[in-house]
Enzyme design. Structure first.
Site, PDB file in Angstrom:
ATOM      1  N   ASP A   1      41.032  35.350  42.907  1.00 23.33           N
ATOM      2  CA  ASP A   1      41.068  35.840  44.287  1.00 23.33           C
ATOM      3  C   ASP A   1      40.338  37.167  44.413  1.00 23.33           C
ATOM      4  O   ASP A   1      40.848  38.209  44.052  1.00 23.33           O
ATOM      5  CB  ASP A   1      42.531  35.992  44.722  1.00 23.33           C
ATOM      6  CG  ASP A   1      42.669  36.408  46.170  1.00 23.33           C
ATOM      7  OD1 ASP A   1      41.646  36.511  46.873  1.00 23.33           O
ATOM      8  OD2 ASP A   1      43.799  36.631  46.595  1.00 23.33           O
TER       9      ASP A   1
ATOM     10  N   LYS B   1      38.616  43.007  47.455  1.00 20.47           N
ATOM     11  CA  LYS B   1      39.584  43.886  46.793  1.00 20.47           C
ATOM     12  C   LYS B   1      38.840  44.967  46.010  1.00 20.47           C
ATOM     13  O   LYS B   1      37.742  44.734  45.535  1.00 20.47           O
ATOM     14  CB  LYS B   1      40.421  43.078  45.803  1.00 20.47           C
ATOM     15  CG  LYS B   1      41.369  42.085  46.399  1.00 20.47           C
ATOM     16  CD  LYS B   1      42.097  41.370  45.265  1.00 20.47           C
ATOM     17  CE  LYS B   1      43.171  40.405  45.639  1.00 20.47           C
ATOM     18  NZ  LYS B   1      43.448  40.042  46.963  1.00 20.47           N
TER      19      LYS B   1
ATOM     20  N   ASP C   1      46.971  35.140  39.992  1.00 22.73           N
ATOM     21  CA  ASP C   1      47.257  34.720  41.353  1.00 22.73           C
ATOM     22  C   ASP C   1      47.588  33.225  41.425  1.00 22.73           C
ATOM     23  O   ASP C   1      48.268  32.783  42.330  1.00 22.73           O
ATOM     24  CB  ASP C   1      46.057  35.046  42.244  1.00 22.73           C
ATOM     25  CG  ASP C   1      46.403  35.146  43.703  1.00 22.73           C
ATOM     26  OD1 ASP C   1      47.494  35.657  44.018  1.00 22.73           O
ATOM     27  OD2 ASP C   1      45.604  34.704  44.533  1.00 22.73           O
TER      28      ASP C   1
ATOM     29  N   ASP D   1      41.625  38.196  52.951  1.00 23.98           N
ATOM     30  CA  ASP D   1      42.429  38.165  51.733  1.00 23.98           C
ATOM     31  C   ASP D   1      43.772  37.469  51.970  1.00 23.98           C
ATOM     32  O   ASP D   1      44.650  37.494  51.129  1.00 23.98           O
ATOM     33  CB  ASP D   1      42.647  39.580  51.204  1.00 23.98           C
ATOM     34  CG  ASP D   1      43.090  39.592  49.754  1.00 23.98           C
ATOM     35  OD1 ASP D   1      42.905  38.570  49.062  1.00 23.98           O
ATOM     36  OD2 ASP D   1      43.637  40.614  49.315  1.00 23.98           O
TER      37      ASP D   1
ATOM     38  N   GLU E   1      44.095  34.199  52.439  1.00 23.93           N
ATOM     39  CA  GLU E   1      43.840  32.759  52.296  1.00 23.93           C
ATOM     40  C   GLU E   1      45.032  32.008  51.708  1.00 23.93           C
ATOM     41  O   GLU E   1      45.262  30.857  52.056  1.00 23.93           O
ATOM     42  CB  GLU E   1      42.574  32.513  51.472  1.00 23.93           C
ATOM     43  CG  GLU E   1      42.738  32.560  49.967  1.00 23.93           C
ATOM     44  CD  GLU E   1      43.017  33.943  49.389  1.00 23.93           C
ATOM     45  OE1 GLU E   1      43.430  34.000  48.218  1.00 23.93           O
ATOM     46  OE2 GLU E   1      42.823  34.961  50.081  1.00 23.93           O
TER      47      GLU E   1
ATOM     48  N   ARG F   1      48.261  32.478  52.237  1.00 24.56           N
ATOM     49  CA  ARG F   1      49.208  32.159  53.313  1.00 24.56           C
ATOM     50  C   ARG F   1      48.674  31.057  54.207  1.00 24.56           C
ATOM     51  O   ARG F   1      49.409  30.201  54.671  1.00 24.56           O
ATOM     52  CB  ARG F   1      49.502  33.409  54.146  1.00 24.56           C
ATOM     53  CG  ARG F   1      50.438  34.364  53.410  1.00 24.56           C
ATOM     54  CD  ARG F   1      50.404  35.712  54.041  1.00 24.56           C
ATOM     55  NE  ARG F   1      49.361  36.472  53.331  1.00 24.56           N
ATOM     56  CZ  ARG F   1      49.006  37.692  53.608  1.00 24.56           C
ATOM     57  NH1 ARG F   1      49.551  38.327  54.602  1.00 24.56           N
ATOM     58  NH2 ARG F   1      48.077  38.293  52.904  1.00 24.56           N
TER      59      ARG F   1
END
Length: 89
Positions: A2, A9, A20, A79, A81, A83
């Protein structure tokens, strides 16, 4: 892995992003063990997965995504994605 997509990030936050996918990897491993053991259970495992790298087709802040149910979600931060795919699963 991620990266955060276009809302990338910072480098130090990316160091642990390989973790992740730990929950999905664990669920897949348990499902594999259950199948190999030929247990008399009905098992349904959903593993929503997404690629969140930066390229020309990456989602952008402000994009509107349509879920399988037909509901729409506006992307405020790329960021998020995880959820988004969990809600669609």
């Amino acid at each position: 892995f991620d990266t955060g997509g276009l809302d990338i990030k910072p480098p130090n936050a990316m160091l642990t992003m390989k973790k992740d996918m730990g929950g999905a990897a664990h669920a897949l491993a348990v499902a594999s063990l259950v199948m190999r053991a030929n247990l008399p259970v009905r098992l349904r495992v959903l593993l929503p997965a997404v690629e969140n790298s930066i390229d020309g087709s990456a989602m952008r802040p402000g994009d509107v995504l349509v879920a399988r149910s037909g509901k729409t979600t506006e992307v405020g931060n790329t960021d998020a994605e995880g959820r988004l795919i969990l809600s669609d699963a």
